[in-house]
Write a protein that holds these residues in place. Sequence first.
Motif, PDB file in Angstrom:
ATOM      1  N   PHE A 290       0.872  -1.173   0.000  1.00  0.00           N
ATOM      2  CA  PHE A 290       0.000   0.000   0.000  1.00  0.00           C
ATOM      3  C   PHE A 290       0.905   1.217   0.000  1.00  0.00           C
ATOM      4  O   PHE A 290       1.826   1.304   0.819  1.00  0.00           O
ATOM      5  CB  PHE A 290      -0.893   0.018   1.251  1.00  0.00           C
ATOM      6  CG  PHE A 290      -1.551   1.347   1.488  1.00  0.00           C
ATOM      7  CD1 PHE A 290      -2.738   1.666   0.846  1.00  0.00           C
ATOM      8  CD2 PHE A 290      -0.980   2.275   2.343  1.00  0.00           C
ATOM      9  CE1 PHE A 290      -3.342   2.900   1.058  1.00  0.00           C
ATOM     10  CE2 PHE A 290      -1.575   3.510   2.562  1.00  0.00           C
ATOM     11  CZ  PHE A 290      -2.759   3.826   1.928  1.00  0.00           C
ATOM     12  N   THR A 291       0.675   2.162  -0.889  1.00  0.00           N
ATOM     13  CA  THR A 291       1.466   3.392  -0.913  1.00  0.00           C
ATOM     14  C   THR A 291       0.545   4.596  -0.973  1.00  0.00           C
ATOM     15  O   THR A 291      -0.576   4.523  -1.502  1.00  0.00           O
ATOM     16  CB  THR A 291       2.427   3.444  -2.123  1.00  0.00           C
ATOM     17  OG1 THR A 291       1.679   3.392  -3.324  1.00  0.00           O
ATOM     18  CG2 THR A 291       3.427   2.304  -2.082  1.00  0.00           C
ATOM     19  N   ASP A 292       1.035   5.692  -0.439  1.00  0.00           N
ATOM     20  CA  ASP A 292       0.306   6.952  -0.500  1.00  0.00           C
ATOM     21  C   ASP A 292       1.324   8.083  -0.439  1.00  0.00           C
ATOM     22  O   ASP A 292       2.318   7.999   0.287  1.00  0.00           O
ATOM     23  CB  ASP A 292      -0.680   7.067   0.662  1.00  0.00           C
ATOM     24  CG  ASP A 292      -1.686   8.197   0.480  1.00  0.00           C
ATOM     25  OD1 ASP A 292      -1.778   8.744  -0.639  1.00  0.00           O
ATOM     26  OD2 ASP A 292      -2.385   8.530   1.451  1.00  0.00           O
ATOM     27  N   SER A 293       1.078   9.115  -1.198  1.00  0.00           N
ATOM     28  CA  SER A 293       1.884  10.334  -1.168  1.00  0.00           C
ATOM     29  C   SER A 293       0.929  11.490  -0.937  1.00  0.00           C
ATOM     30  O   SER A 293      -0.135  11.553  -1.556  1.00  0.00           O
ATOM     31  CB  SER A 293       2.626  10.534  -2.495  1.00  0.00           C
ATOM     32  OG  SER A 293       3.548   9.497  -2.700  1.00  0.00           O
ATOM     33  N   PHE A 294       1.308  12.380  -0.038  1.00  0.00           N
ATOM     34  CA  PHE A 294       0.419  13.491   0.281  1.00  0.00           C
ATOM     35  C   PHE A 294       1.218  14.679   0.809  1.00  0.00           C
ATOM     36  O   PHE A 294       2.390  14.561   1.143  1.00  0.00           O
ATOM     37  CB  PHE A 294      -0.640  13.076   1.305  1.00  0.00           C
ATOM     38  CG  PHE A 294      -0.092  12.497   2.578  1.00  0.00           C
ATOM     39  CD1 PHE A 294       0.246  13.313   3.645  1.00  0.00           C
ATOM     40  CD2 PHE A 294       0.088  11.129   2.710  1.00  0.00           C
ATOM     41  CE1 PHE A 294       0.744  12.783   4.813  1.00  0.00           C
ATOM     42  CE2 PHE A 294       0.587  10.584   3.880  1.00  0.00           C
ATOM     43  CZ  PHE A 294       0.909  11.416   4.937  1.00  0.00           C
ATOM     44  N   GLU A 295       0.539  15.810   0.897  1.00  0.00           N
ATOM     45  CA  GLU A 295       1.137  17.013   1.474  1.00  0.00           C
ATOM     46  C   GLU A 295       0.599  17.151   2.896  1.00  0.00           C
ATOM     47  O   GLU A 295      -0.614  17.208   3.101  1.00  0.00           O
ATOM     48  CB  GLU A 295       0.764  18.243   0.645  1.00  0.00           C
ATOM     49  CG  GLU A 295       1.413  19.510   1.164  1.00  0.00           C
ATOM     50  CD  GLU A 295       1.101  20.703   0.294  1.00  0.00           C
ATOM     51  OE1 GLU A 295       2.037  21.230  -0.324  1.00  0.00           O
ATOM     52  OE2 GLU A 295      -0.077  21.106   0.234  1.00  0.00           O
ATOM     53  N   PHE A 296       1.515  17.166   3.871  1.00  0.00           N
ATOM     54  CA  PHE A 296       1.121  17.327   5.273  1.00  0.00           C
ATOM     55  C   PHE A 296       1.167  18.812   5.607  1.00  0.00           C
ATOM     56  O   PHE A 296       2.202  19.459   5.452  1.00  0.00           O
ATOM     57  CB  PHE A 296       2.047  16.546   6.207  1.00  0.00           C
ATOM     58  CG  PHE A 296       1.564  16.558   7.625  1.00  0.00           C
ATOM     59  CD1 PHE A 296       0.703  15.576   8.077  1.00  0.00           C
ATOM     60  CD2 PHE A 296       1.946  17.562   8.501  1.00  0.00           C
ATOM     61  CE1 PHE A 296       0.233  15.595   9.388  1.00  0.00           C
ATOM     62  CE2 PHE A 296       1.492  17.581   9.807  1.00  0.00           C
ATOM     63  CZ  PHE A 296       0.625  16.596  10.254  1.00  0.00           C
ATOM     64  N   ILE A 297       0.034  19.336   6.060  1.00  0.00           N
ATOM     65  CA  ILE A 297      -0.060  20.751   6.417  1.00  0.00           C
ATOM     66  C   ILE A 297       0.001  20.864   7.935  1.00  0.00           C
ATOM     67  O   ILE A 297      -0.912  20.418   8.635  1.00  0.00           O
ATOM     68  CB  ILE A 297      -1.372  21.364   5.889  1.00  0.00           C
ATOM     69  CG1 ILE A 297      -1.463  21.171   4.369  1.00  0.00           C
ATOM     70  CG2 ILE A 297      -1.466  22.830   6.265  1.00  0.00           C
ATOM     71  CD1 ILE A 297      -2.807  21.512   3.777  1.00  0.00           C
ATOM     72  N   PRO A 298       1.085  21.442   8.477  1.00  0.00           N
ATOM     73  CA  PRO A 298       1.217  21.572   9.932  1.00  0.00           C
ATOM     74  C   PRO A 298       0.141  22.478  10.534  1.00  0.00           C
ATOM     75  O   PRO A 298      -0.412  23.345   9.855  1.00  0.00           O
ATOM     76  CB  PRO A 298       2.600  22.198  10.115  1.00  0.00           C
ATOM     77  CG  PRO A 298       3.326  21.897   8.851  1.00  0.00           C
ATOM     78  CD  PRO A 298       2.276  21.908   7.778  1.00  0.00           C
ATOM     79  N   CYS A 299      -0.132  22.272  11.806  1.00  0.00           N
ATOM     80  CA  CYS A 299      -1.110  23.101  12.507  1.00  0.00           C
ATOM     81  C   CYS A 299      -0.596  24.543  12.605  1.00  0.00           C
ATOM     82  O   CYS A 299       0.596  24.808  12.451  1.00  0.00           O
ATOM     83  CB  CYS A 299      -1.384  22.538  13.899  1.00  0.00           C
ATOM     84  SG  CYS A 299       0.003  22.602  15.046  1.00  0.00           S
ATOM     85  N   VAL A 300      -1.480  25.464  12.886  1.00  0.00           N
ATOM     86  CA  VAL A 300      -1.136  26.880  12.947  1.00  0.00           C
ATOM     87  C   VAL A 300      -0.082  27.150  14.025  1.00  0.00           C
ATOM     88  O   VAL A 300       0.821  27.961  13.836  1.00  0.00           O
ATOM     89  CB  VAL A 300      -2.408  27.724  13.215  1.00  0.00           C
ATOM     90  CG1 VAL A 300      -2.063  29.182  13.439  1.00  0.00           C
ATOM     91  CG2 VAL A 300      -3.384  27.578  12.069  1.00  0.00           C
ATOM     92  N   ALA A 301      -0.162  26.464  15.162  1.00  0.00           N
ATOM     93  CA  ALA A 301       0.775  26.687  16.268  1.00  0.00           C
ATOM     94  C   ALA A 301       2.103  25.943  16.093  1.00  0.00           C
ATOM     95  O   ALA A 301       3.031  26.146  16.867  1.00  0.00           O
ATOM     96  CB  ALA A 301       0.130  26.276  17.584  1.00  0.00           C
ATOM     97  N   CYS A 302       2.195  25.089  15.101  1.00  0.00           N
ATOM     98  CA  CYS A 302       3.403  24.281  14.889  1.00  0.00           C
ATOM     99  C   CYS A 302       4.533  25.100  14.280  1.00  0.00           C
ATOM    100  O   CYS A 302       4.296  26.003  13.488  1.00  0.00           O
ATOM    101  CB  CYS A 302       3.112  23.118  13.940  1.00  0.00           C
ATOM    102  SG  CYS A 302       1.956  21.913  14.577  1.00  0.00           S
TER     103      CYS A 302
END
Length: 127
Positions: free
Chosen positions: A86-98
């Motif tokens: 199983f593979t997946d590629s995605f864009e991780f968007i950090p939280c505002v406070a991160c």
Amino acid sequence: MKSEAGAYLGLRAKLKTNGRYAVDLAVERNADTSRKFSVEVYAFEDDLTASQAGGDPYVAQHFRVNRGGHYRSMGTPITVANGELFTDSFEFIPCVACISENLYFYAIVWEETSPGRYAYVNGIVLK
């Protein structure tokens, strides 16, 4: 204790110039039977100074603060057979406070043992 992991993981995350991460995830089943799992990629941050119990003067440094997962809840359900990937590629968007540069990732494969109850199968930390 089990002698096999049940599933192996691969994880890569690269910080982009926009403060987001390009993430690649892979899960491979290493047994003869097909199994249903859930997989999640969590972001963690260390060395956060914050009030303890909601007020001063109880201030402490916090480590391994979970800043949220990509798929939400216990992850996305997947079914993999022996040798299947199983593979997946995605864009991780950090939280505002991160602080994007301080994040690291933990991918975990869970197996639902009964409705709403999950057991850890395998995981990988990427710092």
